[in-house]
Write a protein that holds these residues in place. Structure first.
Motif, PDB file in Angstrom:
ATOM      1  N   THR A  19      26.006 -35.524 -25.526  1.00 32.13           N
ATOM      2  CA  THR A  19      27.350 -36.076 -25.702  1.00 32.13           C
ATOM      3  C   THR A  19      27.211 -37.575 -25.925  1.00 32.13           C
ATOM      4  O   THR A  19      26.561 -38.253 -25.124  1.00 32.13           O
ATOM      5  N   LEU A  21      29.010 -41.436 -26.753  1.00 29.39           N
ATOM      6  CA  LEU A  21      30.222 -42.242 -26.644  1.00 29.39           C
ATOM      7  C   LEU A  21      30.358 -42.994 -27.961  1.00 29.39           C
ATOM      8  O   LEU A  21      29.544 -43.861 -28.283  1.00 29.39           O
ATOM      9  N   SER A  53      28.330 -33.163 -28.904  1.00 30.60           N
ATOM     10  CA  SER A  53      29.736 -33.498 -28.705  1.00 30.60           C
ATOM     11  C   SER A  53      29.886 -35.012 -28.587  1.00 30.60           C
ATOM     12  O   SER A  53      28.900 -35.740 -28.552  1.00 30.60           O
ATOM     13  N   TRP A  55      32.436 -38.319 -26.886  1.00 41.10           N
ATOM     14  CA  TRP A  55      33.448 -38.771 -25.952  1.00 41.10           C
ATOM     15  C   TRP A  55      34.199 -39.886 -26.636  1.00 41.10           C
ATOM     16  O   TRP A  55      33.607 -40.929 -26.913  1.00 41.10           O
ATOM     17  N   SER A  56      35.325 -39.736 -26.984  1.00 46.18           N
ATOM     18  CA  SER A  56      36.274 -38.673 -26.828  1.00 46.18           C
ATOM     19  C   SER A  56      37.037 -38.589 -28.140  1.00 46.18           C
ATOM     20  O   SER A  56      37.206 -39.590 -28.818  1.00 46.18           O
ATOM     21  N   THR A  74      40.475 -46.854 -24.779  1.00 48.92           N
ATOM     22  CA  THR A  74      40.502 -45.412 -24.539  1.00 48.92           C
ATOM     23  C   THR A  74      41.145 -44.631 -25.671  1.00 48.92           C
ATOM     24  O   THR A  74      41.015 -43.415 -25.738  1.00 48.92           O
TER      25      THR A  74
END
Length: 166
Positions: A19, A21, A53, A55-56, A74
């Motif tokens: 994962t 970022l 994967s 984030w996010s 965010t």
């Protein structure tokens, strides 16, 4: 004692995931760029990485003019990009879909445990047969009857190997 490798290198990579970022990281002056995302995708495809994967997903867009460039946001990546560009780069050429299980014997994808029968004590299983037992998927390593799949101690020469949760 038999020294037997249960999984090939490719199968081990298929059981791993990463994962990332995307965009500006939560550490000062660290970014995962669009170029980095392309390199990660290439690495994942070359190694047969089982899951990739990010984030996010809600950060997969460029920040507006009024956002602070000093801190991680965010709701945006903090890098110049088009909406969804990280997802497009990271997922390019992947064949799986969210929530799938890799079948290590044939490297095919299955999302339904009903694809395999429940183990039965009276059934004769041939090498390569797959069964569900106590919520897990197992593969017969040898022909057997009445051998419980959850007895997979390699030192005992188990006729089954655990593939993973079903």
């Amino acid at each position: 004692m038999t020294n037997r490798k249960l999984f090939s290198n490719s199968q081990i990579w298929q059981m791993l995931g990463a994962t990332v970022l995307i965009g500006k990281n939560d550490t000062d002056n660290e970014y995962l760029t669009l170029d980095d995302a392309q390199k990660i995708n290439t690495f994942a495809l070359q190694t047969t990485l089982g899951r990739l994967s990010m984030w996010s997903l809600n950060r997969d867009r460029q920040c507006g003019e009024n956002s602070s460039a000093l801190s991680m946001q965010t709701s945006c990546s903090g890098v110049k990009q088009t909406a969804g560009e990280f997802a497009t780069l990271l997922s390019s050429s992947f064949k799986g879909s969210p929530g799938t299980l890799v079948d290590m014997g044939t490297a095919t994808w299955s999302t339904n445990s009903r694809d395999y029968p429940q183990w039965d004590t009276a059934t004769r299983y041939a090498k390569g047969n797959k069964v569900i037992w106590k919520g897990n998927l197992y593969e017969a390593m040898t022909d057997n009857t009445g051998e419980r799949p959850d007895n997979t101690d390699a030192d005992d020469g188990s006729p089954w190997r655990l593939i993973g949760p079903a």
